[in-house]
Design a protein around this motif. Structure first.
Motif, PDB file in Angstrom:
ATOM      1  N   ASN A 145       6.842   8.178 -19.978  1.00 36.89           N
ATOM      2  CA  ASN A 145       6.128   7.947 -21.232  1.00 36.89           C
ATOM      3  C   ASN A 145       4.786   8.670 -21.311  1.00 36.89           C
ATOM      4  O   ASN A 145       4.058   8.507 -22.281  1.00 36.89           O
ATOM      5  CB  ASN A 145       5.907   6.445 -21.432  1.00 36.89           C
ATOM      6  N   ARG A 146       4.451   9.469 -20.289  1.00 36.42           N
ATOM      7  CA  ARG A 146       3.189  10.226 -20.266  1.00 36.42           C
ATOM      8  C   ARG A 146       1.983   9.296 -20.375  1.00 36.42           C
ATOM      9  O   ARG A 146       1.064   9.505 -21.172  1.00 36.42           O
ATOM     10  CB  ARG A 146       3.115  11.220 -21.393  1.00 36.42           C
ATOM     11  N   LEU A 147       1.968   8.233 -19.557  1.00 38.36           N
ATOM     12  CA  LEU A 147       0.893   7.256 -19.599  1.00 38.36           C
ATOM     13  C   LEU A 147       0.256   7.129 -18.215  1.00 38.36           C
ATOM     14  O   LEU A 147       0.960   7.078 -17.202  1.00 38.36           O
ATOM     15  CB  LEU A 147       1.426   5.896 -20.063  1.00 38.36           C
ATOM     16  N   PRO A 148      -1.080   7.073 -18.137  1.00 38.19           N
ATOM     17  CA  PRO A 148      -1.766   7.116 -16.845  1.00 38.19           C
ATOM     18  C   PRO A 148      -1.819   5.771 -16.130  1.00 38.19           C
ATOM     19  O   PRO A 148      -2.100   4.737 -16.733  1.00 38.19           O
ATOM     20  CB  PRO A 148      -3.179   7.577 -17.226  1.00 38.19           C
ATOM     21  N   VAL A 149      -1.559   5.792 -14.833  1.00 39.68           N
ATOM     22  CA  VAL A 149      -1.768   4.640 -13.969  1.00 39.68           C
ATOM     23  C   VAL A 149      -2.004   5.174 -12.561  1.00 39.68           C
ATOM     24  O   VAL A 149      -1.363   6.134 -12.131  1.00 39.68           O
ATOM     25  CB  VAL A 149      -0.559   3.668 -14.012  1.00 39.68           C
ATOM     26  N   LEU A 150      -2.952   4.572 -11.841  1.00 39.57           N
ATOM     27  CA  LEU A 150      -3.278   4.981 -10.471  1.00 39.57           C
ATOM     28  C   LEU A 150      -2.666   3.995  -9.495  1.00 39.57           C
ATOM     29  O   LEU A 150      -2.967   2.800  -9.535  1.00 39.57           O
ATOM     30  CB  LEU A 150      -4.793   5.030 -10.284  1.00 39.57           C
ATOM     31  N   LEU A 151      -1.796   4.488  -8.609  1.00 43.10           N
ATOM     32  CA  LEU A 151      -1.106   3.654  -7.636  1.00 43.10           C
ATOM     33  C   LEU A 151      -1.708   3.854  -6.258  1.00 43.10           C
ATOM     34  O   LEU A 151      -1.869   4.991  -5.796  1.00 43.10           O
ATOM     35  CB  LEU A 151       0.383   3.996  -7.617  1.00 43.10           C
ATOM     36  N   LEU A 152      -2.016   2.736  -5.592  1.00 42.36           N
ATOM     37  CA  LEU A 152      -2.675   2.772  -4.280  1.00 42.36           C
ATOM     38  C   LEU A 152      -1.879   1.930  -3.284  1.00 42.36           C
ATOM     39  O   LEU A 152      -2.316   0.856  -2.854  1.00 42.36           O
ATOM     40  CB  LEU A 152      -4.116   2.252  -4.395  1.00 42.36           C
ATOM     41  N   PRO A 153      -0.689   2.395  -2.878  1.00 48.00           N
ATOM     42  CA  PRO A 153       0.094   1.631  -1.911  1.00 48.00           C
ATOM     43  C   PRO A 153      -0.419   1.834  -0.486  1.00 48.00           C
ATOM     44  O   PRO A 153      -0.860   2.924  -0.117  1.00 48.00           O
ATOM     45  CB  PRO A 153       1.493   2.223  -2.061  1.00 48.00           C
ATOM     46  N   GLY A 154      -0.331   0.780   0.315  1.00 42.82           N
ATOM     47  CA  GLY A 154      -0.612   0.934   1.730  1.00 42.82           C
ATOM     48  C   GLY A 154       0.467   1.765   2.404  1.00 42.82           C
ATOM     49  O   GLY A 154       1.554   1.977   1.854  1.00 42.82           O
ATOM     50  N   ASP A 155       0.173   2.254   3.606  1.00 49.53           N
ATOM     51  CA  ASP A 155       1.120   3.108   4.321  1.00 49.53           C
ATOM     52  C   ASP A 155       1.018   2.823   5.818  1.00 49.53           C
ATOM     53  O   ASP A 155       0.169   2.045   6.265  1.00 49.53           O
ATOM     54  CB  ASP A 155       0.817   4.583   4.021  1.00 49.53           C
ATOM     55  N   TYR A 156       1.911   3.475   6.598  1.00 47.06           N
ATOM     56  CA  TYR A 156       1.915   3.273   8.052  1.00 47.06           C
ATOM     57  C   TYR A 156       0.603   3.771   8.678  1.00 47.06           C
ATOM     58  O   TYR A 156      -0.207   4.426   8.030  1.00 47.06           O
ATOM     59  CB  TYR A 156       3.102   3.990   8.681  1.00 47.06           C
ATOM     60  N   PHE A 157       0.379   3.505   9.953  1.00 45.16           N
ATOM     61  CA  PHE A 157      -0.823   3.986  10.640  1.00 45.16           C
ATOM     62  C   PHE A 157      -0.775   5.514  10.727  1.00 45.16           C
ATOM     63  O   PHE A 157       0.197   6.089  11.229  1.00 45.16           O
ATOM     64  CB  PHE A 157      -0.892   3.436  12.071  1.00 45.16           C
ATOM     65  N   ALA A 158      -1.811   6.166  10.261  1.00 51.89           N
ATOM     66  CA  ALA A 158      -1.873   7.629  10.401  1.00 51.89           C
ATOM     67  C   ALA A 158      -1.934   8.033  11.863  1.00 51.89           C
ATOM     68  O   ALA A 158      -1.423   9.084  12.256  1.00 51.89           O
ATOM     69  CB  ALA A 158      -3.085   8.174   9.650  1.00 51.89           C
ATOM     70  N   SER A 159      -2.541   7.195  12.688  1.00 51.64           N
ATOM     71  CA  SER A 159      -2.677   7.498  14.117  1.00 51.64           C
ATOM     72  C   SER A 159      -1.390   7.257  14.893  1.00 51.64           C
ATOM     73  O   SER A 159      -1.279   7.694  16.047  1.00 51.64           O
ATOM     74  CB  SER A 159      -3.789   6.628  14.715  1.00 51.64           C
ATOM     75  N   HIS A 160      -0.443   6.556  14.286  1.00 53.71           N
ATOM     76  CA  HIS A 160       0.802   6.144  14.955  1.00 53.71           C
ATOM     77  C   HIS A 160       0.520   5.292  16.186  1.00 53.71           C
ATOM     78  O   HIS A 160       1.352   5.193  17.080  1.00 53.71           O
ATOM     79  CB  HIS A 160       1.663   7.357  15.348  1.00 53.71           C
ATOM     80  N   SER A 161      -0.651   4.655  16.221  1.00 50.64           N
ATOM     81  CA  SER A 161      -0.984   3.822  17.383  1.00 50.64           C
ATOM     82  C   SER A 161      -0.117   2.575  17.441  1.00 50.64           C
ATOM     83  O   SER A 161       0.195   2.084  18.538  1.00 50.64           O
ATOM     84  CB  SER A 161      -2.463   3.433  17.348  1.00 50.64           C
ATOM     85  N   ALA A 162       0.245   2.045  16.279  1.00 56.81           N
ATOM     86  CA  ALA A 162       1.219   0.950  16.210  1.00 56.81           C
ATOM     87  C   ALA A 162       2.455   1.523  15.525  1.00 56.81           C
ATOM     88  O   ALA A 162       2.440   1.738  14.315  1.00 56.81           O
ATOM     89  CB  ALA A 162       0.646  -0.213  15.420  1.00 56.81           C
ATOM     90  N   ASP A 163       3.493   1.780  16.304  1.00 50.23           N
ATOM     91  CA  ASP A 163       4.605   2.548  15.746  1.00 50.23           C
ATOM     92  C   ASP A 163       5.923   2.103  16.397  1.00 50.23           C
ATOM     93  O   ASP A 163       6.076   2.259  17.611  1.00 50.23           O
ATOM     94  CB  ASP A 163       4.363   4.033  16.018  1.00 50.23           C
ATOM     95  N   PRO A 164       6.869   1.516  15.703  1.00 55.47           N
ATOM     96  CA  PRO A 164       6.792   1.204  14.271  1.00 55.47           C
ATOM     97  C   PRO A 164       6.091  -0.125  14.038  1.00 55.47           C
ATOM     98  O   PRO A 164       6.163  -1.027  14.860  1.00 55.47           O
ATOM     99  CB  PRO A 164       8.253   1.106  13.866  1.00 55.47           C
ATOM    100  N   LEU A 165       5.420  -0.209  12.900  1.00 56.43           N
ATOM    101  CA  LEU A 165       4.800  -1.465  12.542  1.00 56.43           C
ATOM    102  C   LEU A 165       5.689  -2.205  11.544  1.00 56.43           C
ATOM    103  O   LEU A 165       6.683  -1.662  11.052  1.00 56.43           O
ATOM    104  CB  LEU A 165       3.406  -1.242  11.942  1.00 56.43           C
ATOM    105  N   LEU A 166       5.329  -3.429  11.257  1.00 62.82           N
ATOM    106  CA  LEU A 166       6.097  -4.256  10.346  1.00 62.82           C
ATOM    107  C   LEU A 166       6.299  -3.540   9.014  1.00 62.82           C
ATOM    108  O   LEU A 166       5.357  -3.040   8.422  1.00 62.82           O
ATOM    109  CB  LEU A 166       5.361  -5.583  10.111  1.00 62.82           C
ATOM    110  N   GLN A 167       7.543  -3.465   8.548  1.00 59.61           N
ATOM    111  CA  GLN A 167       7.948  -2.892   7.253  1.00 59.61           C
ATOM    112  C   GLN A 167       7.932  -1.362   7.241  1.00 59.61           C
ATOM    113  O   GLN A 167       8.114  -0.757   6.191  1.00 59.61           O
ATOM    114  CB  GLN A 167       7.092  -3.437   6.099  1.00 59.61           C
ATOM    115  N   GLN A 168       7.759  -0.722   8.395  1.00 61.09           N
ATOM    116  CA  GLN A 168       7.756   0.743   8.423  1.00 61.09           C
ATOM    117  C   GLN A 168       9.189   1.268   8.467  1.00 61.09           C
ATOM    118  O   GLN A 168      10.031   0.788   9.226  1.00 61.09           O
ATOM    119  CB  GLN A 168       6.993   1.267   9.639  1.00 61.09           C
ATOM    120  N   LEU A 169       9.466   2.269   7.641  1.00 66.25           N
ATOM    121  CA  LEU A 169      10.727   2.982   7.685  1.00 66.25           C
ATOM    122  C   LEU A 169      10.645   4.062   8.761  1.00 66.25           C
ATOM    123  O   LEU A 169       9.759   4.914   8.723  1.00 66.25           O
ATOM    124  CB  LEU A 169      11.017   3.634   6.325  1.00 66.25           C
TER     125      LEU A 169
END
Length: 624
Positions: free
Chosen positions: A111-135
């Motif tokens: 629909n060409r309408l603006p919205v900003l989405l800010l989802p959380g993501d896995y650890f960039a450091s991979h220090s906890a890997d895999p973490l809960l809910q990580q694909l």
């Protein structure tokens, strides 16, 4: 902290940055990101959640949602009502919270309408890997479930270092504020990066104004467009959502007042002219009016203004049948302007219409053409009156009589919201729009569940505006969750809940295409295993009441009128619940819609439907 930097977490910096972004158009300034919706989990509670808490409501207002998809719908409803000049952000945890954004993101981008989405993501450091809910992907370690948002976002980035936020945040604001680029924007935020501190340059937090351009038409294109209009005998304007987004309604009225060229509207463009303007022909296409579709079949020039020509508008390529028809498209995006091999005016709708009007000084269509479409409009007005009329006030109302009762109850500035089911077709044919933003139909994605959260977004955008979310039972069951939000925030949202025990729209389509209404009724299983037993004993009114709404049950037309008046006068979230007479009272479709039918079948209904399909598809044209 030095004099030129500020030490903040990435999430804190993002919230501060968003709080000082503005749009400006025609001298009016608005906050670009006016608030943030959120549901918190381990992927954002200690990052964005903590940052919002620390910033406070004065810096970034927070809205508590109940479903991630519906939070996006609310933000989209907000942005649409404000003509894309202000938007909201949505933050979620990782995993299912993030993937629940996908449907809303698709709706926003389509629909060409603006919205900003800010989802959380896995650890960039991979220090906890895999973490809960990580694909976990066996060969692509940088993939997460957030990558499902890539194809439905106009801009996407994963912020794997704090300093990477600076260029990405600026790009995000550019896309959100650009009318030719806007849609869903996704900044995926690894949860460790959200909480990581960095010395941010103070310039990052300086107030920024993103000017929303009104590009004028190219002189060469303008000259060709004027020549095409002057040479046309039966021109027709197709007004799309771009008219509203550009706030070009007054320019369109001035243009058609001067030239006499009639206006038919898409779902997104309805209301571009007030319904009683003599040149307003109502909806066009599969769910259009008879007068619009009759003129479309004979038009020699179709002038698209801010439309993207979906299959509903073009009747799947069968509507524009004049052998000499040509197209002129005024659109802010070249992508949409070039559709149907059209002459193009790539510009802002308001700017383009004003320049066209200047260049066409003295030009007007023939008196005979005006008389023709005005007579057609009068005939259709009689159709609307007949569909709305209820001769017996003590009878169970039909769906079109519900719309007639609502038409009598609303004021000029009320907003009517719908998205899916059989209501969009009835509304497109019958609703009499009285102001530019009264008719709020999301039909780019036609997403069941949009209406209630979008109503909340509209009320946030325009406090004090009466808002009506029209939903059938199927749509209501998809997503009633934000009723709780309306109650929590004290928003007097009105819901008109129509109970017809199933998917009425798809049931009708199924019957037309040989599917015999299979799987479309909400009924008990019968002895033969089909869903043809008694209606389910589901009390949706009780459900709405249990979520905190006031509920008014209406069994007759008279009770419905009384309930709608009471709901409009109330300062509480109110649901008007009505079981409708299923007898069809809406005018039939005036144009075709291509839903392919089985080419081989043993059941008679499908065989007959295929024969009808073959006759209709023969009328399709490719406009080259």
């Amino acid at each position: 902290m030095s004099a030129t930097t500020r030490r903040l977490t990435t999430a804190q910096a993002l919230v501060r940055f968003l709080s000082v972004q503005y749009t400006e158009r025609d001298g009016v300034r608005r906050r670009l990101i006016a608030g943030t919706w959120g549901i918190f989990g381990h992927g954002n509670v200690a990052g964005v959640g903590q940052a919002l808490l620390e910033a406070g409501e004065g810096v970034m207002p927070f809205h508590q949602g109940r479903n991630e998809q519906s939070m996006v719908h609310a933000a989209v409803g907000y942005a649409r009502h404000l003509n894309r000049l202000s938007a909201q952000a949505v933050t979620t945890s990782i995993g299912p919270g993030a993937t629940n954004l996908v449907t809303g993101a698709a709706l926003a981008t389509i629909n060409r309408l603006p919205v900003l989405l800010l989802p959380g993501d896995y650890f960039a450091s991979h220090s906890a890997d895999p973490l809960l809910q990580q694909l976990e992907h066996p060969v692509e370690a940088d993939v997460s479930v957030n990558d499902t948002l890539r194809p439905v976002s106009r801009y996407f980035d994963r912020i794997t270092r704090p300093e990477a936020l600076i260029p990405s945040a600026l790009q995000a604001m550019r896309v959100l504020s650009d009318p030719a680029e806007t849609g869903a924007v996704t900044l995926a935020l690894p949860q460790d990066v959200q909480a990581e501190a960095y010395d941010w340059p103070e310039e990052f937090f300086a107030e920024r104004v993103w000017y929303v351009r009104r590009p004028a038409p190219d002189p060469v294109e303008l000259t060709a467009a004027v020549e095409a209009i002057r040479s046309a005998e039966r021109p027709l304007i197709v007004a799309g959502g771009g008219v509203h987004h550009s706030e070009a309604e007054a320019a369109l009225k001035a243009f058609t007042d001067a030239t006499g060229i009639p206006v038919a509207s898409t779902q997104a463009g309805k209301g571009s002219l007030r319904h009683d303007h003599p040149a307003d022909l109502g909806g066009i296409g599969h769910t259009g009016t008879a007068v619009s579709d009759d003129l479309a079949r004979t038009a020699d020039l179709v002038i698209g203004v801010g439309t993207r020509y979906t299959d509903f508008t073009t009747a799947s390529g069968t509507l524009f049948q004049n052998p000499d028809v040509r197209f002129l498209n005024l659109n802010i995006t070249g992508f949409d302007a070039h559709k149907l091999a059209a002459r193009t005016l790539v510009c802002d709708a308001k700017s383009g219409l004003e320049r066209l009007l200047e260049a066409l000084s003295g030009h007007r269509v023939s008196e005979a053409y005006e008389a023709e479409y005005r007579a057609g409009k009068e005939r259709w007005d009689e159709v609307v009156e007949a569909a709305y009329r209820a001769d017996d006030e003590s009878a169970v109302p039909t769906q079109t009589q519900v719309l007639g009762a609502l038409d009598a109850a609303v004021g000029d500035d009320d907003v009517v919201i719908n998205a899916a089911g059989s209501l969009p077709g009835d509304l497109h044919k019958l609703w009499r729009s009285r102001s530019p933003r009264q008719y709020h139909l999301e039909y780019g994605y036609s997403c069941m569940g949009y209406e209630i959260p979008a109503g909340i977004g509209v009320q946030q955008a325009a406090p004090g505006t009466p808002v009506w979310a029209l939903v059938g039972d199927g749509t209501y069951l998809m997503m009633p969750t934000e009723i709780v939000t309306a109650v929590q925030e004290g928003l007097p949202l009105n819901i008109v809940l129509l109970q017809n025990h199933g998917y009425a729209s798809i049931g009708g389509l199924s019957e037309e295409t040989g599917g015999e209404r299979f799987g479309t009724a909400y009924r008990f299983r019968a002895a033969d295993g089909t869903f043809t037993g008694a209606p389910l004993p589901v009390d949706l009114a009780a459900n709405a009441a249990s979520l905190g709404m006031d509920v008014l049950r209406a069994k007759t037309v008279r009770e419905l009128r009384e309930a709608l008046a009471a709901a409009r006068a109330s300062d509480r979230p109110t649901c008007v619940y009505v079981e409708t007479d299923p007898a069809p009272t809406a005018p039939p479709a005036e144009a075709w819609w291509d839903v392919p039918v089985a080419e081989t079948a043993s059941r008679e209904a499908a065989v007959e439907a295929r024969e009808r399909y073959d006759r209709q598809v023969a009328g399709r044209r490719r406009h080259l």
